[in-house]
Scaffold this active site. Structure first.
Site, short mmCIF file in Angstrom:
data_model
loop_
_atom_site.label_atom_id
_atom_site.label_comp_id
_atom_site.label_asym_id
_atom_site.label_seq_id
_atom_site.Cartn_x
_atom_site.Cartn_y
_atom_site.Cartn_z
N CYS A 1 0.87 -1.16 0.00
CA CYS A 1 0.00 0.00 0.00
C CYS A 1 0.90 1.22 0.00
O CYS A 1 1.57 1.50 1.01
CB CYS A 1 -0.92 0.00 1.22
SG CYS A 1 -2.02 1.44 1.28
N GLU B 1 -3.29 1.00 -6.83
CA GLU B 1 -2.22 0.07 -7.16
C GLU B 1 -1.96 0.17 -8.65
O GLU B 1 -2.87 0.44 -9.44
CB GLU B 1 -2.59 -1.36 -6.77
CG GLU B 1 -1.42 -2.32 -6.73
CD GLU B 1 -0.28 -1.83 -5.85
OE1 GLU B 1 0.68 -1.23 -6.42
OE2 GLU B 1 -0.34 -2.00 -4.62
#
Length: 271
Positions: free
Chosen positions: A2, A114
């Site tokens: 993350c 992402e």
């Protein structure tokens, strides 16, 4: 992993969603659609109030700095590298052991970003070509539009260069716990592109469902074997992912347009 997420929910929404009992109005943050490491982020945690430290813990909304600095660190410089803690080893690592035992938090988010490298450019990269791969960002968010609760840890660090009464004498920093990405089909999976989160990246932040919030935040739950079961991944159909503009790749960009869904990946970044 993350490395970037969006956190635009208002303090009122967060108080309602998480049952917040105490907060510092001066610490409230503006909406941020491009949260990056070293930024200040909203966090939910259970601790005694600052003005009544002898009382029991209460649910609080606090502002932390993303990038954990261990209490024993001589300087805060390594915080930017400690934005993620792996669920598989978080109970063993020196920097995370103590926070995992008693200083767990939730980092509220709309979702996280992402990046997926386009197939053609990935092949060039694998052949040793120096062309910088053009990556397509995806936004991963709860399929039902609810707030995403990222599992986090927090820690206190005392700056020895400042007097004890200085407002920055203590820094409170945090990390996001990550786990293996889901291989099950995404909710509302697109006709083209990645079919699962694992198709985008092998890691993902650990998302906590509401039934685990109280146990995760409970500072009295300190036994490792009582906490580790909470690290189980969420249900497979909880999240959806869709392509967003590559503008999010520049941390200087911000605004709700960054989470706007594209009909298809941008040209040159096809899956």
């Amino acid at each position: 992993m993350c490395g970037r997420y969006a956190a635009s929910r208002s303090p009122e929404d967060l108080r309602s969603a998480f049952g917040i009992e105490a907060w510092e109005p001066a610490e409230e943050l503006a909406a941020d659609w491009n949260v990056a490491p070293t930024k200040e982020v909203p966090a939910v945690l259970d601790r005694p109030r600052k003005d009544d430290p002898d009382a029991g813990p209460v649910r609080q909304l606090r502002t932390l700095t993303w990038g954990l600095v261990p209490s024993w660190a001589k300087t805060p410089d390594g915080g930017a590298r400690m934005i993620n803690a792996r669920a598989e080893t978080v109970h063993e690592k020196t920097a995370y052991r103590r926070p995992f035992s008693a200083r767990r938090c939730i980092l509220p988010a709309d979702g996280y970003y992402e990046w997926l490298t386009g197939a053609d450019e990935r092949q060039l990269e694998e052949k040793g070509k120096r062309k910088r791969p053009r990556k397509q960002p995806y936004f991963v968010t709860p399929a039902d539009g609810s707030v995403m609760a990222l599992a986090g840890l927090y820690e206190f660090w005392r700056d020895p260069s400042l007097p004890g009464d200085h407002p920055r004498a203590w820094r409170v920093t945090c990390s996001v716990i990550t786990t293996e990405a889901e291989t099950a089909p995404l909710a509302c999976a697109p006709a083209e592109g990645p079919r699962s989160l694992a198709d985008i990246h092998p890691r993902m932040p650990l998302v906590l469902t509401p039934d685990r919030w109280d146990a995760w935040l409970d500072p009295a739950r300190t036994e490792v074997e009582a906490v580790r079961p909470l690290l189980a991944p969420p249900p497979a159909d909880l999240l959806r992912a869709y392509p967003v503009a590559t503008a999010v790749s520049d941390v200087r960009n911000n605004g709700p347009q960054l989470v706007a869904e594209l009909a298809a990946p941008e040209e040159g970044t096809l899956f």
